[in-house]
Motif scaffolding. Structure first.
Motif, PDB file in Angstrom:
ATOM      1  N   ILE A  34       0.821  -1.208   0.000  1.00 51.53           N
ATOM      2  CA  ILE A  34       0.000   0.000   0.000  1.00 51.53           C
ATOM      3  C   ILE A  34       0.859   1.265   0.000  1.00 51.53           C
ATOM      4  O   ILE A  34       0.598   2.201  -0.749  1.00 51.53           O
ATOM      5  CB  ILE A  34      -0.975  -0.018   1.195  1.00 51.53           C
ATOM      6  CG1 ILE A  34      -1.981  -1.153   0.983  1.00 51.53           C
ATOM      7  CG2 ILE A  34      -1.677   1.320   1.366  1.00 51.53           C
ATOM      8  CD1 ILE A  34      -2.825  -1.497   2.180  1.00 51.53           C
ATOM      9  N   VAL A  35       1.892   1.290   0.818  1.00 51.81           N
ATOM     10  CA  VAL A  35       2.737   2.486   0.915  1.00 51.81           C
ATOM     11  C   VAL A  35       3.675   2.601  -0.283  1.00 51.81           C
ATOM     12  O   VAL A  35       3.907   3.700  -0.789  1.00 51.81           O
ATOM     13  CB  VAL A  35       3.530   2.497   2.241  1.00 51.81           C
ATOM     14  CG1 VAL A  35       4.460   3.696   2.317  1.00 51.81           C
ATOM     15  CG2 VAL A  35       2.564   2.499   3.423  1.00 51.81           C
ATOM     16  N   PHE A  36       4.196   1.479  -0.740  1.00 52.85           N
ATOM     17  CA  PHE A  36       5.112   1.449  -1.880  1.00 52.85           C
ATOM     18  C   PHE A  36       4.563   0.494  -2.934  1.00 52.85           C
ATOM     19  O   PHE A  36       5.002  -0.662  -3.024  1.00 52.85           O
ATOM     20  CB  PHE A  36       6.509   1.000  -1.441  1.00 52.85           C
ATOM     21  CG  PHE A  36       7.093   1.816  -0.328  1.00 52.85           C
ATOM     22  CD1 PHE A  36       7.533   3.110  -0.563  1.00 52.85           C
ATOM     23  CD2 PHE A  36       7.201   1.294   0.953  1.00 52.85           C
ATOM     24  CE1 PHE A  36       8.068   3.868   0.470  1.00 52.85           C
ATOM     25  CE2 PHE A  36       7.742   2.044   1.987  1.00 52.85           C
ATOM     26  CZ  PHE A  36       8.169   3.339   1.753  1.00 52.85           C
ATOM     27  N   GLY A 155       9.992   1.205  13.084  1.00 55.22           N
ATOM     28  CA  GLY A 155       9.909   1.305  11.622  1.00 55.22           C
ATOM     29  C   GLY A 155       8.622   0.706  11.077  1.00 55.22           C
ATOM     30  O   GLY A 155       7.943   1.316  10.248  1.00 55.22           O
ATOM     31  N   ILE A 156       8.252  -0.485  11.547  1.00 53.44           N
ATOM     32  CA  ILE A 156       7.031  -1.120  11.060  1.00 53.44           C
ATOM     33  C   ILE A 156       5.798  -0.373  11.561  1.00 53.44           C
ATOM     34  O   ILE A 156       4.776  -0.298  10.871  1.00 53.44           O
ATOM     35  CB  ILE A 156       6.981  -2.631  11.388  1.00 53.44           C
ATOM     36  CG1 ILE A 156       5.946  -3.361  10.535  1.00 53.44           C
ATOM     37  CG2 ILE A 156       6.720  -2.880  12.847  1.00 53.44           C
ATOM     38  CD1 ILE A 156       6.279  -3.483   9.089  1.00 53.44           C
ATOM     39  N   ILE A 161       1.341   3.271  10.103  1.00 49.05           N
ATOM     40  CA  ILE A 161       0.658   4.571  10.160  1.00 49.05           C
ATOM     41  C   ILE A 161       0.612   5.199   8.771  1.00 49.05           C
ATOM     42  O   ILE A 161      -0.425   5.743   8.363  1.00 49.05           O
ATOM     43  CB  ILE A 161       1.350   5.493  11.185  1.00 49.05           C
ATOM     44  CG1 ILE A 161       1.131   4.943  12.606  1.00 49.05           C
ATOM     45  CG2 ILE A 161       0.845   6.927  11.068  1.00 49.05           C
ATOM     46  CD1 ILE A 161       2.013   5.573  13.663  1.00 49.05           C
ATOM     47  N   ALA A 162       1.706   5.106   8.024  1.00 50.36           N
ATOM     48  CA  ALA A 162       1.721   5.623   6.646  1.00 50.36           C
ATOM     49  C   ALA A 162       0.708   4.874   5.787  1.00 50.36           C
ATOM     50  O   ALA A 162       0.013   5.476   4.961  1.00 50.36           O
ATOM     51  CB  ALA A 162       3.126   5.495   6.056  1.00 50.36           C
ATOM     52  N   LYS A 166      -2.443   6.584   3.970  1.00 52.44           N
ATOM     53  CA  LYS A 166      -2.625   6.457   2.521  1.00 52.44           C
ATOM     54  C   LYS A 166      -3.993   5.841   2.195  1.00 52.44           C
ATOM     55  O   LYS A 166      -4.667   6.274   1.258  1.00 52.44           O
ATOM     56  CB  LYS A 166      -1.499   5.616   1.913  1.00 52.44           C
ATOM     57  CG  LYS A 166      -1.442   5.709   0.417  1.00 52.44           C
ATOM     58  CD  LYS A 166      -0.114   5.279  -0.129  1.00 52.44           C
ATOM     59  CE  LYS A 166      -0.093   5.528  -1.606  1.00 52.44           C
ATOM     60  NZ  LYS A 166       1.177   5.237  -2.199  1.00 52.44           N
ATOM     61  N   GLU A 167      -4.412   4.833   2.966  1.00 53.11           N
ATOM     62  CA  GLU A 167      -5.736   4.242   2.763  1.00 53.11           C
ATOM     63  C   GLU A 167      -6.825   5.284   2.989  1.00 53.11           C
ATOM     64  O   GLU A 167      -7.807   5.344   2.240  1.00 53.11           O
ATOM     65  CB  GLU A 167      -5.950   3.048   3.703  1.00 53.11           C
ATOM     66  CG  GLU A 167      -5.161   1.821   3.318  1.00 53.11           C
ATOM     67  CD  GLU A 167      -5.245   0.701   4.354  1.00 53.11           C
ATOM     68  OE1 GLU A 167      -4.993  -0.453   3.959  1.00 53.11           O
ATOM     69  OE2 GLU A 167      -5.534   0.976   5.542  1.00 53.11           O
TER      70      GLU A 167
END
Length: 174
Positions: A34-36, A155-156, A161-162, A166-167
């Protein structure tokens, strides 16, 4: 003066660290997709996605070993409510991991239907409980594993959260 020496990591810490690594590997595929979005077709993502349940069960077994060794080492008094308050993040995370492990099979997916997915969303509560658990339990006596564990779990968490951001942005744009 701040003591900058690192403690020697006992076996329980190694098991906890390996459990954390396996757990992070179970969370990576969806958040990365989703993020990348360019990672959608990568081979490592496909391998992690295909083996997610097995990796999660391994994480549980390692976390179980971590917990058993620490309980034995500290001779905890489970009749004292103070014990539960001190270890609340670890206990709740372990309960969540137990539920997820028990239901990580095709039979549970079929029987539980939509509820299976809702139950497995508890993994994200466990994610933030683990951030708290690691910071709380390792503060002041870091081992050589602690920085790697901190970077991995934070990091995860940031990636999650990112992903949620994005969603949300995608929902708002529809």
């Amino acid at each position: 003066m701040l003591d900058t020496t690192l403690d020697i990591a006992p076996l329980a810490n190694y098991l906890g660290f390996l459990a954390l690594v396996c757990y992070i590997l179970t969370l990576l595929p969806t958040s990365m997709r989703i993020v990348f979005p360019q990672t959608k077709q990568t081979e490592i993502r496909k391998i992690l996605l295909k083996n997610r349940r097995e990796i999660g069960v391994i994480a549980f077994v390692l976390a179980l070993g971590h917990g058993v060794l620490l309980v034995a080492k500290r001779t905890l008094d489970f009749t004292d409510s103070h014990t539960y308050w001190i270890y609340v993040q670890g206990i709740v995370t372990f309960i969540i991991f137990t539920l997820l492990t028990i239901t990580s099979n095709d039979w549970s997916v079929k029987k539980m239907k939509k509820n299976w997915k809702k139950l497995h969303e508890l993994t994200y509560l466990a994610l933030f409980l683990l951030v708290w658990h690691i910071i709380d339990k390792m503060w002041g006596h870091w081992t050589h594993l602690t920085p790697f564990g901190m970077v991995g779990i934070i990091g995860i968490a940031v990636l999650f959260i990112a992903r949620k951001w994005k969603e949300r942005q995608n929902q708002l744009s529809k």
